[in-house]
Motif scaffolding. Structure first.
Motif, PDB file in Angstrom:
ATOM      1  N   GLU A  54     -34.292  25.627  11.968  1.00  0.00           N
ATOM      2  CA  GLU A  54     -33.376  26.739  11.746  1.00  0.00           C
ATOM      3  C   GLU A  54     -33.875  27.978  12.469  1.00  0.00           C
ATOM      4  O   GLU A  54     -35.069  28.218  12.553  1.00  0.00           O
ATOM      5  CB  GLU A  54     -33.258  27.020  10.249  1.00  0.00           C
ATOM      6  CG  GLU A  54     -32.275  28.110   9.904  1.00  0.00           C
ATOM      7  CD  GLU A  54     -32.091  28.241   8.409  1.00  0.00           C
ATOM      8  OE1 GLU A  54     -31.534  27.315   7.793  1.00  0.00           O
ATOM      9  OE2 GLU A  54     -32.528  29.280   7.864  1.00  0.00           O
ATOM     10  N   GLN A  55     -32.924  28.763  12.987  1.00  0.00           N
ATOM     11  CA  GLN A  55     -33.220  30.040  13.619  1.00  0.00           C
ATOM     12  C   GLN A  55     -32.293  31.082  13.001  1.00  0.00           C
ATOM     13  O   GLN A  55     -31.116  30.808  12.760  1.00  0.00           O
ATOM     14  CB  GLN A  55     -32.969  30.011  15.127  1.00  0.00           C
ATOM     15  CG  GLN A  55     -33.762  28.981  15.896  1.00  0.00           C
ATOM     16  CD  GLN A  55     -33.142  27.600  15.832  1.00  0.00           C
ATOM     17  OE1 GLN A  55     -31.943  27.449  15.862  1.00  0.00           O
ATOM     18  NE2 GLN A  55     -33.988  26.585  15.715  1.00  0.00           N
ATOM     19  N   ARG A  75     -28.510  29.561  12.557  1.00  0.00           N
ATOM     20  CA  ARG A  75     -28.094  28.299  13.186  1.00  0.00           C
ATOM     21  C   ARG A  75     -29.187  27.285  12.920  1.00  0.00           C
ATOM     22  O   ARG A  75     -30.371  27.619  12.957  1.00  0.00           O
ATOM     23  CB  ARG A  75     -27.924  28.454  14.695  1.00  0.00           C
ATOM     24  CG  ARG A  75     -26.769  29.325  15.075  1.00  0.00           C
ATOM     25  CD  ARG A  75     -26.452  29.210  16.569  1.00  0.00           C
ATOM     26  NE  ARG A  75     -25.289  29.999  16.892  1.00  0.00           N
ATOM     27  CZ  ARG A  75     -24.029  29.634  16.647  1.00  0.00           C
ATOM     28  NH1 ARG A  75     -23.788  28.473  16.090  1.00  0.00           N
ATOM     29  NH2 ARG A  75     -23.019  30.425  16.966  1.00  0.00           N
ATOM     30  N   SER A  77     -30.098  22.761  11.853  1.00  0.00           N
ATOM     31  CA  SER A  77     -29.704  21.381  11.579  1.00  0.00           C
ATOM     32  C   SER A  77     -30.727  20.751  10.651  1.00  0.00           C
ATOM     33  O   SER A  77     -31.867  21.213  10.558  1.00  0.00           O
ATOM     34  CB  SER A  77     -29.615  20.574  12.874  1.00  0.00           C
ATOM     35  OG  SER A  77     -30.896  20.420  13.452  1.00  0.00           O
ATOM     36  N   THR A  91     -25.375  19.767  11.409  1.00  0.00           N
ATOM     37  CA  THR A  91     -25.638  21.009  12.125  1.00  0.00           C
ATOM     38  C   THR A  91     -24.796  22.091  11.450  1.00  0.00           C
ATOM     39  O   THR A  91     -23.738  21.804  10.880  1.00  0.00           O
ATOM     40  CB  THR A  91     -25.274  20.912  13.620  1.00  0.00           C
ATOM     41  OG1 THR A  91     -23.903  20.560  13.740  1.00  0.00           O
ATOM     42  CG2 THR A  91     -26.135  19.880  14.324  1.00  0.00           C
ATOM     43  N   TYR A  92     -25.263  23.311  11.497  1.00  0.00           N
ATOM     44  CA  TYR A  92     -24.560  24.374  10.799  1.00  0.00           C
ATOM     45  C   TYR A  92     -24.838  25.722  11.431  1.00  0.00           C
ATOM     46  O   TYR A  92     -25.792  25.893  12.175  1.00  0.00           O
ATOM     47  CB  TYR A  92     -24.963  24.422   9.323  1.00  0.00           C
ATOM     48  CG  TYR A  92     -26.441  24.641   9.118  1.00  0.00           C
ATOM     49  CD1 TYR A  92     -26.970  25.919   9.019  1.00  0.00           C
ATOM     50  CD2 TYR A  92     -27.323  23.570   9.041  1.00  0.00           C
ATOM     51  CE1 TYR A  92     -28.327  26.122   8.847  1.00  0.00           C
ATOM     52  CE2 TYR A  92     -28.678  23.764   8.866  1.00  0.00           C
ATOM     53  CZ  TYR A  92     -29.172  25.043   8.768  1.00  0.00           C
ATOM     54  OH  TYR A  92     -30.517  25.246   8.609  1.00  0.00           O
ATOM     55  N   TYR A  93     -23.963  26.652  11.117  1.00  0.00           N
ATOM     56  CA  TYR A  93     -24.240  28.059  11.372  1.00  0.00           C
ATOM     57  C   TYR A  93     -23.688  28.834  10.183  1.00  0.00           C
ATOM     58  O   TYR A  93     -22.785  28.377   9.478  1.00  0.00           O
ATOM     59  CB  TYR A  93     -23.678  28.547  12.713  1.00  0.00           C
ATOM     60  CG  TYR A  93     -22.176  28.712  12.774  1.00  0.00           C
ATOM     61  CD1 TYR A  93     -21.591  29.948  12.503  1.00  0.00           C
ATOM     62  CD2 TYR A  93     -21.353  27.652  13.114  1.00  0.00           C
ATOM     63  CE1 TYR A  93     -20.221  30.107  12.567  1.00  0.00           C
ATOM     64  CE2 TYR A  93     -19.984  27.801  13.178  1.00  0.00           C
ATOM     65  CZ  TYR A  93     -19.413  29.024  12.902  1.00  0.00           C
ATOM     66  OH  TYR A  93     -18.058  29.179  12.954  1.00  0.00           O
ATOM     67  N   ASP A  95     -22.808  32.977   9.123  1.00  0.00           N
ATOM     68  CA  ASP A  95     -22.730  34.377   9.537  1.00  0.00           C
ATOM     69  C   ASP A  95     -21.871  35.127   8.528  1.00  0.00           C
ATOM     70  O   ASP A  95     -21.665  34.641   7.415  1.00  0.00           O
ATOM     71  CB  ASP A  95     -22.189  34.502  10.969  1.00  0.00           C
ATOM     72  CG  ASP A  95     -20.808  33.886  11.143  1.00  0.00           C
ATOM     73  OD1 ASP A  95     -20.132  33.573  10.140  1.00  0.00           O
ATOM     74  OD2 ASP A  95     -20.381  33.729  12.305  1.00  0.00           O
ATOM     75  N   TYR A  99     -20.606  29.843   5.636  1.00  0.00           N
ATOM     76  CA  TYR A  99     -21.422  28.695   6.034  1.00  0.00           C
ATOM     77  C   TYR A  99     -20.497  27.664   6.668  1.00  0.00           C
ATOM     78  O   TYR A  99     -19.445  27.321   6.103  1.00  0.00           O
ATOM     79  CB  TYR A  99     -22.104  28.121   4.793  1.00  0.00           C
ATOM     80  CG  TYR A  99     -22.910  26.877   5.031  1.00  0.00           C
ATOM     81  CD1 TYR A  99     -24.074  26.917   5.772  1.00  0.00           C
ATOM     82  CD2 TYR A  99     -22.528  25.667   4.478  1.00  0.00           C
ATOM     83  CE1 TYR A  99     -24.832  25.780   5.972  1.00  0.00           C
ATOM     84  CE2 TYR A  99     -23.286  24.511   4.668  1.00  0.00           C
ATOM     85  CZ  TYR A  99     -24.429  24.579   5.418  1.00  0.00           C
ATOM     86  OH  TYR A  99     -25.179  23.447   5.617  1.00  0.00           O
ATOM     87  N   HIS A 100     -20.883  27.155   7.858  1.00  0.00           N
ATOM     88  CA  HIS A 100     -20.032  26.243   8.617  1.00  0.00           C
ATOM     89  C   HIS A 100     -20.819  24.994   9.023  1.00  0.00           C
ATOM     90  O   HIS A 100     -21.469  24.985  10.069  1.00  0.00           O
ATOM     91  CB  HIS A 100     -19.491  26.954   9.859  1.00  0.00           C
ATOM     92  CG  HIS A 100     -18.811  28.247   9.551  1.00  0.00           C
ATOM     93  ND1 HIS A 100     -17.503  28.317   9.143  1.00  0.00           N
ATOM     94  CD2 HIS A 100     -19.274  29.530   9.548  1.00  0.00           C
ATOM     95  CE1 HIS A 100     -17.175  29.579   8.921  1.00  0.00           C
ATOM     96  NE2 HIS A 100     -18.236  30.329   9.157  1.00  0.00           N
TER      97      HIS A 100
END
Length: 115
Positions: A54-55, A75, A77, A91-93, A95, A99-100
């Motif tokens: 994660e970042q 972002r 995974s 995988t996700y992001y 913002d 959450y997606h």
């Protein structure tokens, strides 16, 4: 009354049964880095096949009143082996919009059908 005594006896037997101790899952790799601005990056892997990376970075977003404020945009995974022995990766992001996640095990929103 006899039913209550029998039930309590069964509870006592179950409570006295020794619980099998298991070895903790070993961490094979782990790394974490942070920036003074609030950003970060991490990843790890365990011996049972779990991996995560994660970042996060700080960005400016507008709130409901159009005032700027800092948010952390993420972002990443993760992957694991499911109960059927199949590998799964998500995988996700995330913002200011939420959450997606995406992946084979994430249900897809059906597209509206046209008549």
């Amino acid at each position: 009354m006899k039913v209550i005594i029998v039930a309590l006896a069964l509870v006592a037997v179950v409570a006295a049964h020794p619980v099998a101790e298991t070895e903790p899952i070993k961490i094979l790799r782990s790394q974490f880095d942070a920036t003074p601005e609030g950003g970060y990056a991490f990843d790890f892997e365990t011996e049972n096949g779990i991996k995560r990376s994660e970042q996060g970075e700080v960005r400016e977003a507008l709130d409901e009143e159009n005032k700027p404020h800092p948010v952390v945009v993420v972002r990443g995974s993760y992957s694991y082996v499911d109960v059927n022995g199949n590998p799964d990766t998500i995988t996700y992001y995330a913002d200011e919009t939420g959450y997606h996640p995406e992946g084979a095990s994430i249900p897809k929103v059906p597209s509206p059908s046209r008549r």
